[in-house]
Write a protein that holds these residues in place. Structure first.
Motif, PDB file in Angstrom:
ATOM      1  N   GLY A  56       0.750  -1.127   0.204  1.00  0.00           N
ATOM      2  CA  GLY A  56      -0.203  -0.122   0.043  1.00  0.00           C
ATOM      3  C   GLY A  56       0.991   0.994  -0.169  1.00  0.00           C
ATOM      4  N   HIS A  57       2.507   1.348  -0.413  1.00  0.00           N
ATOM      5  CA  HIS A  57       3.342   2.280  -0.472  1.00  0.00           C
ATOM      6  C   HIS A  57       3.071   2.922  -1.830  1.00  0.00           C
ATOM      7  CE1 HIS A  57       4.294   1.862   3.767  1.00  0.00           C
ATOM      8  NE2 HIS A  57       4.217   0.351   3.898  1.00  0.00           N
ATOM      9  N   GLY A  58       2.103   2.432  -2.386  1.00  0.00           N
ATOM     10  CA  GLY A  58       2.320   3.344  -3.551  1.00  0.00           C
ATOM     11  C   GLY A  58       2.290   2.308  -4.522  1.00  0.00           C
ATOM     12  N   ALA A  59       2.593   3.099  -6.051  1.00  0.00           N
ATOM     13  CA  ALA A  59       2.038   2.079  -7.179  1.00  0.00           C
ATOM     14  C   ALA A  59       3.072   1.363  -7.567  1.00  0.00           C
ATOM     15  CB  ALA A  59       1.869   3.393  -8.391  1.00  0.00           C
ATOM     16  N   VAL A  60       3.054   0.528  -8.802  1.00  0.00           N
ATOM     17  CA  VAL A  60       4.017  -0.077  -9.299  1.00  0.00           C
ATOM     18  C   VAL A  60       3.461  -0.241 -10.249  1.00  0.00           C
ATOM     19  CG1 VAL A  60       5.102  -2.581  -9.602  1.00  0.00           C
ATOM     20  CG2 VAL A  60       4.693  -1.905  -7.194  1.00  0.00           C
ATOM     21  N   GLU A  61       5.097   0.250 -11.296  1.00  0.00           N
ATOM     22  CA  GLU A  61       4.829  -0.385 -12.798  1.00  0.00           C
ATOM     23  C   GLU A  61       5.340  -1.369 -13.557  1.00  0.00           C
ATOM     24  OE1 GLU A  61       5.107   2.665 -15.716  1.00  0.00           O
ATOM     25  OE2 GLU A  61       3.462   4.100 -15.121  1.00  0.00           O
ATOM     26  N   ALA A  62       4.553  -2.926 -14.194  1.00  0.00           N
ATOM     27  CA  ALA A  62       5.363  -3.927 -14.861  1.00  0.00           C
ATOM     28  C   ALA A  62       5.139  -3.450 -16.199  1.00  0.00           C
ATOM     29  CB  ALA A  62       4.672  -4.939 -14.335  1.00  0.00           C
ATOM     30  N   GLU A  63       6.088  -3.571 -16.845  1.00  0.00           N
ATOM     31  CA  GLU A  63       5.837  -3.235 -18.150  1.00  0.00           C
ATOM     32  C   GLU A  63       7.386  -4.275 -19.083  1.00  0.00           C
ATOM     33  OE1 GLU A  63       7.068   0.184 -20.939  1.00  0.00           O
ATOM     34  OE2 GLU A  63       8.901  -0.559 -20.029  1.00  0.00           O
ATOM     35  N   ALA A  64       6.196  -5.495 -20.331  1.00  0.00           N
ATOM     36  CA  ALA A  64       7.214  -6.533 -20.741  1.00  0.00           C
ATOM     37  C   ALA A  64       6.935  -6.317 -21.983  1.00  0.00           C
ATOM     38  CB  ALA A  64       6.582  -7.444 -19.907  1.00  0.00           C
ATOM     39  N   PHE A  65       8.060  -6.771 -22.990  1.00  0.00           N
ATOM     40  CA  PHE A  65       7.866  -7.135 -23.858  1.00  0.00           C
ATOM     41  C   PHE A  65       8.056  -8.012 -24.806  1.00  0.00           C
ATOM     42  CE2 PHE A  65       9.956  -2.844 -23.767  1.00  0.00           C
ATOM     43  CZ  PHE A  65       9.761  -1.547 -24.542  1.00  0.00           C
ATOM     44  N   LEU A  66       6.657  -8.373 -25.256  1.00  0.00           N
ATOM     45  CA  LEU A  66       6.691  -9.116 -25.146  1.00  0.00           C
ATOM     46  C   LEU A  66       6.230  -9.886 -27.307  1.00  0.00           C
ATOM     47  CD1 LEU A  66       3.539 -10.330 -22.635  1.00  0.00           C
ATOM     48  CD2 LEU A  66       6.415 -11.102 -23.277  1.00  0.00           C
ATOM     49  N   CYS A  67       6.136 -11.185 -27.646  1.00  0.00           N
ATOM     50  CA  CYS A  67       6.064 -11.298 -28.939  1.00  0.00           C
ATOM     51  C   CYS A  67       4.988 -11.146 -29.417  1.00  0.00           C
ATOM     52  CB  CYS A  67       6.565 -12.736 -29.340  1.00  0.00           C
ATOM     53  SG  CYS A  67       6.037 -14.194 -28.891  1.00  0.00           S
ATOM     54  N   THR A  68       3.792 -11.709 -30.574  1.00  0.00           N
ATOM     55  CA  THR A  68       2.278 -12.172 -30.328  1.00  0.00           C
ATOM     56  C   THR A  68       1.507 -12.702 -30.075  1.00  0.00           C
ATOM     57  OG1 THR A  68       2.397 -10.931 -32.718  1.00  0.00           O
ATOM     58  CG2 THR A  68       0.848 -11.744 -32.223  1.00  0.00           C
ATOM     59  N   GLU A  69       1.918 -14.123 -29.938  1.00  0.00           N
ATOM     60  CA  GLU A  69       1.638 -15.436 -28.981  1.00  0.00           C
ATOM     61  C   GLU A  69       1.820 -15.007 -27.675  1.00  0.00           C
ATOM     62  OE1 GLU A  69       3.403 -20.361 -28.118  1.00  0.00           O
ATOM     63  OE2 GLU A  69       4.124 -18.833 -29.945  1.00  0.00           O
ATOM     64  N   HIS A  70       3.178 -14.428 -27.347  1.00  0.00           N
ATOM     65  CA  HIS A  70       2.664 -14.306 -25.468  1.00  0.00           C
ATOM     66  C   HIS A  70       1.722 -14.049 -24.564  1.00  0.00           C
ATOM     67  CE1 HIS A  70       6.719 -16.961 -25.572  1.00  0.00           C
ATOM     68  NE2 HIS A  70       5.979 -18.067 -25.030  1.00  0.00           N
ATOM     69  N   THR A  71       1.811 -12.401 -25.960  1.00  0.00           N
ATOM     70  CA  THR A  71       1.181 -10.929 -25.851  1.00  0.00           C
ATOM     71  C   THR A  71      -1.105 -11.587 -25.874  1.00  0.00           C
ATOM     72  OG1 THR A  71       2.165  -9.678 -26.586  1.00  0.00           O
ATOM     73  CG2 THR A  71       0.200  -8.741 -26.748  1.00  0.00           C
ATOM     74  N   ALA A  72      -0.925 -12.373 -26.131  1.00  0.00           N
ATOM     75  CA  ALA A  72      -2.634 -13.088 -26.349  1.00  0.00           C
ATOM     76  C   ALA A  72      -2.026 -13.797 -25.032  1.00  0.00           C
ATOM     77  CB  ALA A  72      -2.792 -14.466 -27.746  1.00  0.00           C
ATOM     78  N   GLU A  73      -1.513 -14.318 -24.693  1.00  0.00           N
ATOM     79  CA  GLU A  73      -1.630 -15.279 -22.993  1.00  0.00           C
ATOM     80  C   GLU A  73      -1.633 -14.255 -22.198  1.00  0.00           C
ATOM     81  OE1 GLU A  73       1.438 -17.629 -22.913  1.00  0.00           O
ATOM     82  OE2 GLU A  73       0.924 -18.716 -24.918  1.00  0.00           O
ATOM     83  N   GLU A  74      -1.798 -12.960 -21.801  1.00  0.00           N
ATOM     84  CA  GLU A  74      -1.753 -11.531 -21.217  1.00  0.00           C
ATOM     85  C   GLU A  74      -2.774 -11.373 -20.529  1.00  0.00           C
ATOM     86  OE1 GLU A  74       0.673 -10.163 -19.051  1.00  0.00           O
ATOM     87  OE2 GLU A  74       2.246 -12.019 -19.924  1.00  0.00           O
ATOM     88  N   SER A  75      -2.868 -10.486 -19.738  1.00  0.00           N
ATOM     89  CA  SER A  75      -4.725 -10.371 -19.556  1.00  0.00           C
ATOM     90  C   SER A  75      -4.345  -9.849 -17.793  1.00  0.00           C
ATOM     91  CB  SER A  75      -5.394 -11.721 -18.980  1.00  0.00           C
ATOM     92  OG  SER A  75      -5.133 -12.374 -17.461  1.00  0.00           O
ATOM     93  N   PRO A  76      -4.810  -8.697 -17.104  1.00  0.00           N
ATOM     94  CA  PRO A  76      -4.774  -8.094 -16.065  1.00  0.00           C
ATOM     95  C   PRO A  76      -4.632  -9.228 -15.192  1.00  0.00           C
ATOM     96  CG  PRO A  76      -6.887  -7.357 -17.079  1.00  0.00           C
ATOM     97  CD  PRO A  76      -6.253  -8.417 -18.085  1.00  0.00           C
ATOM     98  N   THR A  77      -3.136  -8.820 -13.929  1.00  0.00           N
ATOM     99  CA  THR A  77      -2.875 -10.194 -13.027  1.00  0.00           C
ATOM    100  C   THR A  77      -3.405  -9.585 -11.951  1.00  0.00           C
ATOM    101  OG1 THR A  77      -0.788  -9.616 -13.022  1.00  0.00           O
ATOM    102  CG2 THR A  77      -1.818 -11.394 -13.926  1.00  0.00           C
ATOM    103  N   ASN A  78      -3.951  -7.900 -12.382  1.00  0.00           N
ATOM    104  CA  ASN A  78      -3.642  -7.929 -10.045  1.00  0.00           C
ATOM    105  C   ASN A  78      -4.829  -6.454 -10.279  1.00  0.00           C
ATOM    106  OD1 ASN A  78      -0.773  -7.813  -8.797  1.00  0.00           O
ATOM    107  ND2 ASN A  78       0.106  -7.014 -11.072  1.00  0.00           N
ATOM    108  N   LEU A  79      -6.200  -7.027 -10.671  1.00  0.00           N
ATOM    109  CA  LEU A  79      -7.372  -6.375 -10.109  1.00  0.00           C
ATOM    110  C   LEU A  79      -7.980  -6.485  -9.190  1.00  0.00           C
ATOM    111  CD1 LEU A  79      -8.798  -7.630 -12.951  1.00  0.00           C
ATOM    112  CD2 LEU A  79      -8.502  -5.776 -13.556  1.00  0.00           C
ATOM    113  N   ASP A  80      -7.071  -7.480  -8.253  1.00  0.00           N
ATOM    114  CA  ASP A  80      -7.488  -7.305  -6.591  1.00  0.00           C
ATOM    115  C   ASP A  80      -6.916  -5.501  -6.150  1.00  0.00           C
ATOM    116  OD1 ASP A  80      -4.984  -8.104  -6.814  1.00  0.00           O
ATOM    117  OD2 ASP A  80      -4.988  -9.448  -5.399  1.00  0.00           O
TER     118      ASP A  80
END
Length: 118
Positions: free
Chosen positions: A80-104
């Motif tokens: 709770g001490h601030g925002a975190v930015e996670a950035e990843a460079f991905l190929c097309t196949e792995h981008t299709a597998e991505e989804s929001p993981t920190n919605l909670d």
């Protein structure tokens, strides 16, 4: 050692200490590793506003495909001490597998964005 609660607790504690020591030793060994060489060819292909150390291959381990998308997620840190930015460079196949993981931990400035690198 007798099979008692105290004996099981001691065995678990000893095992945890041995694991911690192995992890510390592994970290020390990795600290001695050299940085991977930079590929000069990638430097010339970067956009003007891209940082020079941004990867041009997929971020996923074992994937050598070129990165075609950058996935950004900004979420509230678990402590709770601030925002975190996670950035990843991905190929097309792995981008299709991505989804929001920190919605909670979503909050007013929460971001999940997929943008094309090109």
């Amino acid at each position: 050692m007798a099979d008692t609660k105290k004996g099981r607790d001691k065995q678990a504690s000893d095992a945890a200490n041995r694991q911690r020591e192995r992890e510390i030793e592994a970290s020390r060994e990795r600290a001695d590793e050299a940085e991977p060489p930079r590929d000069g060819r990638d430097e010339s292909r970067r956009e003007g506003n891209e940082p020079p150390d941004s990867p041009r291959t997929c971020h996923r381990r074992g994937c050598t495909e070129p990165a075609t998308f950058v996935v950004l997620e900004r979420y509230q840190e678990e402590t709770g001490h601030g925002a975190v930015e996670a950035e990843a460079f991905l190929c097309t196949e792995h981008t299709a597998e991505e989804s929001p993981t920190n919605l909670d931990t979503a909050y007013a400035d929460y971001v999940f964005r997929v943008e094309s690198v090109a």
